[in-house]
Motif scaffolding. Structure first.
Motif, short mmCIF file in Angstrom:
data_model
loop_
_atom_site.label_atom_id
_atom_site.label_comp_id
_atom_site.label_asym_id
_atom_site.label_seq_id
_atom_site.Cartn_x
_atom_site.Cartn_y
_atom_site.Cartn_z
N TRP A 97 18.74 -15.39 -46.19
CA TRP A 97 20.01 -15.71 -46.85
C TRP A 97 20.27 -17.21 -46.80
N ILE A 98 19.95 -17.83 -45.66
CA ILE A 98 20.18 -19.28 -45.54
C ILE A 98 19.20 -20.04 -46.44
N CYS A 99 17.94 -19.62 -46.43
CA CYS A 99 16.95 -20.27 -47.33
C CYS A 99 17.36 -20.11 -48.79
N ALA A 100 17.95 -18.95 -49.10
CA ALA A 100 18.32 -18.67 -50.50
C ALA A 100 19.42 -19.60 -50.99
N LEU A 121 25.69 -9.40 -42.09
CA LEU A 121 24.58 -10.36 -42.00
C LEU A 121 24.83 -11.56 -42.92
N ARG A 122 25.38 -11.26 -44.11
CA ARG A 122 25.69 -12.36 -45.03
C ARG A 122 26.75 -13.27 -44.41
N LEU A 123 27.72 -12.66 -43.75
CA LEU A 123 28.79 -13.47 -43.14
C LEU A 123 28.26 -14.37 -42.04
N ILE A 124 27.34 -13.83 -41.24
CA ILE A 124 26.74 -14.65 -40.18
C ILE A 124 26.00 -15.83 -40.81
N GLY A 125 25.23 -15.53 -41.85
CA GLY A 125 24.50 -16.59 -42.56
C GLY A 125 25.45 -17.63 -43.13
N ASP A 168 15.38 -7.64 -35.22
CA ASP A 168 14.49 -8.60 -35.90
C ASP A 168 14.69 -8.56 -37.42
N GLY A 169 14.97 -7.35 -37.93
CA GLY A 169 15.18 -7.21 -39.37
C GLY A 169 16.41 -7.97 -39.84
N GLY A 170 17.48 -7.88 -39.07
CA GLY A 170 18.72 -8.58 -39.43
C GLY A 170 18.54 -10.09 -39.35
N VAL A 171 17.80 -10.54 -38.34
CA VAL A 171 17.57 -11.98 -38.19
C VAL A 171 16.72 -12.49 -39.37
N ALA A 172 15.75 -11.68 -39.78
CA ALA A 172 14.92 -12.05 -40.94
C ALA A 172 15.83 -12.19 -42.17
N ILE A 173 16.77 -11.28 -42.33
CA ILE A 173 17.68 -11.33 -43.48
C ILE A 173 18.56 -12.58 -43.42
#
Ligand code: GFB
Length: 416
Positions: free
Chosen positions: A360-363, A233-237, A351-356
């Protein structure tokens, strides 16, 4: 993408097996399970995890060999994407298990079933408040076995075992279910679990009833830092940041170490990507017509003024707005950047992964603005605190259009 996810899954499987082997031979091993009030969302649940991890630490400090069983994710009210399977989701799909384990021993529910020799939980304690409220208006810490106040969400089967939701694991049964009134910090449960109850597996239902042992103290932050998002998920972000927001760790000074125990960054050292990060919570937050949530027009006005002030020409928007509101928002803010998953992505990340990914992008934004009292925004604050952002760029929220005193979020300073 698929390849990444499956690699992560294989790695996870091996880690889990290793972890089980270390426990299989231990006789006094005990399992703590928990669940949360069904309507609560993902990020409030992440907060409850911190409370329970703290309880497990207390139990272990007192000599008990307790392991925390991670409650599978699913059937969350906010996860409404149709036609995707969203129950019995293991934690490993959202978080790095090795990172969680470096803080407190945890196992997935499936692994508990395997180690435990079947889908049986010895004792469920349904936590509730005291029917009489605070006695004499005085607040004191206490916990007692009491008759159940609300109708039980468990029912007996023919064999006398209890059925319940159990995170969608229909075959799971509890051997016994009782109610306890509890008022106090998570660790008030420790004496009950060590002394009064002797069975191997205990589940605390309605675990949100318990308060944090030390909110925002070192232990809180240790557990919070251990909640590292799953690598895929971090990599996608990260690749989204690079592709659409001109943002990379090198340029943005956002240093990250996989191993959270080695991650210590000076506050103010992170610069962030050249974009404004927005979390605009809608749905149930506007249905209540709360005065601390802006209209879309009000929100866009604020976004424009911040972009001007911080000389940013890009804005990334994370939102749970419905179709109609999204249409309006796109009209008002045509250049906004959003992470819009394809159907395939959604099936993969849920949905949980998309929220993450949104979080991550906002962070990683140069400046962040969130929504009042949303735990989704709070978790972004914490992520930015971990990354080492100047608090001025983090603890900001939208004000309602007619809100008089728009108090900004508290800075909970990271403790190592
Ligand atoms: C009223 C309360 O609100 C509390 O919500 P709040 O703290 O915002 O935050 P959460 O507990 O995370 O619940 C909100 C859920 O809505 C979705 N969501 C909200 N904003 C976004 C976004 O920007 N991007 C994406 N991808 N998803 C979003 C997501 O599934 C998230 O977990 C609930 O936890 C309580 O249970 C209760 O419902």
């Amino acid at each position: 993408m698929l390849l990444l996810a499956s690699l992560a899954a294989v790695k996870l499987f091996h880690l889990n097996r290793f972890h089980s082997m270390t426990h299989i031979f231990s006789h006094s091993l005990r399992y703590l399970l928990y669940d949360v009030n069904p309507p609560e969302g993902f990020n409030l649940r992440r907060d409850v995890y911190i409370r329970i991890a703290s309880l497990v630490k207390t139990l272990r400090k007192e000599g008990g060999d307790w392991v925390l069983v991670l409650p599978p994710w699913g059937r969350l009210y906010h996860w409404q994407s149709p036609n995707i399977h969203q129950i019995r989701i293991p934690w490993g799909e959202f978080f790095s298990l090795t990172s969680l384990q470096a803080n407190v021993p945890v196992i997935e529910y499936e692994e508990f079933i395997a180690e435990n020799g079947g889908p049986f939980i010895d004792q469920v304690l349904v936590l509730q408040n005291y029917a009489e409220g605070w006695t004499d208006g005085k607040w004191e810490e206490k916990v007692d076995e009491r008759p159940c106040i609300e109708k039980l969400m468990y029912s007996k089967d023919k064999q006398g075992f209890y059925r319940g939701w159990f995170w969608g694991h229909e075959e799971t049964r509890a051997r016994n279910v009782t109610c306890m009134s509890a008022q106090g910090h998570a660790s008030i449960m420790a004496p009950i679990l060590q002394k009064n109850i002797t069975v191997t597996s205990v589940m605390l239902d309605r675990a949100e009833t318990l308060l944090h042992d030390h909110y925002a103290g070192k232990d809180y932050w240790d557990t919070r830092r251990s909640m590292v998002f799953a690598k895929h998920l971090r990599l996608i972000g990260d690749s989204f940041r690079a592709k659409y927001l001109n943002s990379s760790d090198d340029r943005d000074h956002t240093f990250y170490n996989e191993d959270w125990t080695r991650m210590k960054v000076k506050l103010g050292s992170a610069k962030g990507g050249p974009y404004l990060g927005i979390h605009l919570r809608r749905k149930d937050f506007i249905w209540g017509h709360r005065e601390d949530v802006p209209s879309l027009k009000g929100a866009v006005k604020k976004i424009h003024s911040l972009m001007k002030k911080h000389k940013l020409d890009k804005v990334f928007v994370a939102t749970d707005a419905d179709e109609e509101e999204l249409k309006e928002l796109k009209k008002l803010l045509p250049d906004m950047v959003r992470f819009e998953p394809s159907l395939e992505d959604l099936e993969l990340f849920k949905d949980g992964g998309v929220a993450i990914i949104d979080q991550w992008i906002c962070a990683h934004a140069r400046y962040f603005l969130g929504t009042s009292v949303s735990t989704f925004s709070f978790r972004i604050h914490e992520e930015r605190e971990i990354l080492g952002f100047d608090p001025k760029t983090t603890y900001n929220r939208f004000c309602g259009d007619t809100e008089k005193e728009c108090e900004q979020p508290t800075h909970w300073k990271i403790v190592y």
